[in-house]
Design an enzyme around this catalytic site. Structure first.
Site, short mmCIF file in Angstrom:
data_model
loop_
_atom_site.label_atom_id
_atom_site.label_comp_id
_atom_site.label_asym_id
_atom_site.label_seq_id
_atom_site.Cartn_x
_atom_site.Cartn_y
_atom_site.Cartn_z
N SER A 223 42.67 35.58 36.00
CA SER A 223 41.32 34.75 36.21
C SER A 223 41.25 34.34 37.45
O SER A 223 42.21 33.61 37.53
CB SER A 223 40.55 34.63 35.02
OG SER A 223 40.81 35.00 34.19
N CYS B 88 38.60 37.83 32.77
CA CYS B 88 38.97 38.88 32.04
C CYS B 88 39.12 38.33 30.42
O CYS B 88 39.28 37.30 29.85
CB CYS B 88 40.39 39.05 32.06
SG CYS B 88 40.44 39.84 33.90
N HIS C 109 34.16 27.56 48.37
CA HIS C 109 34.01 27.78 50.25
C HIS C 109 32.74 26.46 50.23
O HIS C 109 31.93 26.95 49.98
CB HIS C 109 34.62 28.51 50.31
CG HIS C 109 35.67 29.66 49.97
ND1 HIS C 109 36.87 29.92 50.53
CD2 HIS C 109 35.77 30.38 49.07
CE1 HIS C 109 37.99 30.29 49.90
NE2 HIS C 109 37.11 31.36 49.28
#
Length: 254
Positions: free
Chosen positions: A104, A132, A109
């Site tokens: 995971s 997950c 950004h």
């Protein structure tokens, strides 16, 4: 509260949330535009983003294994977390700071930009949270919206893969889902116009939100609204709204 699913082995579903916000600002000179970019870079540098993402991992009950962060020249920053859902693994001690999850991850950004001819500057934050197993990142939406000045928000949520129940039946979804909006505080939704584009057969969910009211003073960088004549205020308000509508629509409308 829903009964917990009984699975055969590990929950192999991958749940991915892509969260984008846009902040729009009016800066009347090229100098002010550069100052706005510098202000954003300072406000949302990699250290600040790391703190926000650490809180996100706490909210979903994950353990940070590794963090990688970087501030860019001339502008922008990135942070990546690798996380683990269940077992905390020994963390390496690199010279640089990097974060990881077991199968995971969390990434963020930033993209500050401006155009000297329009007097408009925009700041975009792109966040991905992929997990997950039983963890779903949808519970973090209110925190993420509140962590940034969000004029426009676009969100995508997708559940991929499959797991099995104890009888061997494939499960392609392990929680009920109709809309991303169901996971956002109603008082927040009241401030936005929102639309959905969902493909339920593919477990794909998309929501876009546009701020309803524009308080012009909040969008003027280093300028007081009372310094501007009424016609100028009206034009700036119109330019800001046009920019927001085009970003929300994803096309050049005007």
């Amino acid at each position: 509260m829903q009964n917990k699913l009984k699975l055969y082995g590990f929950n192999n579903l991958t749940k991915a949330l892509s969260f984008n916000i846009y902040d729009v600002c009016y800066a009347k000179t090229e100098r002010e535009q550069r100052d706005y970019i510098a202000y954003i870079d300072e406000q949302y540098n990699s250290d600040r983003l790391t703190g926000i993402m650490e809180h996100v991992t706490e909210m979903i009950g994950a353990h940070v294994l590794h963090i990688s962060k970087q501030d860019y020249e001339p502008q922008g920053a990135s942070v990546t977390f690798l996380i683990a859902e269940e077992h905390m693994l020994p963390s390496p001690q690199p010279d640089t700071i990097v974060a990881h999850l077991d199968k995971s991850h969390v990434t963020v950004h930033t993209y500050p930009e401006y155009h000297p001819d329009t007097c408009l500057a925009t700041f975009r934050v792109d966040i991905d949270v992929a997990t997950c197993g039983e963890i779903t990142p949808l519970s973090t939406l209110d925190f993420l919206i509140g962590s940034f000045d969000s004029d426009i928000i676009t969100m995508d949520y997708r559940v991929r893969g499959f797991t099995r129940d104890i009888e061997g039946k494939k499960l392609f979804m392990d929680h009920r889902m109709t809309s991303i909006q169901d996971y956002i505080d109603p008082t927040t939704l009241e401030r936005y116009d929102a639309i959905d584009v969902n493909v339920y057969q593919a477990n794909l969910f998309h929501t876009r939100m546009l701020l309803k009211e524009v308080d012009l003073q909040n969008y003027l960088f280093n300028t007081d609204i009372y310094e501007l004549p009424p016609k100028t205020r009206l034009k700036i308000h119109s330019d800001l709204r046009r920019e927001m509508i085009e970003i929300f629509s994803g096309r050049n409308v005007y």
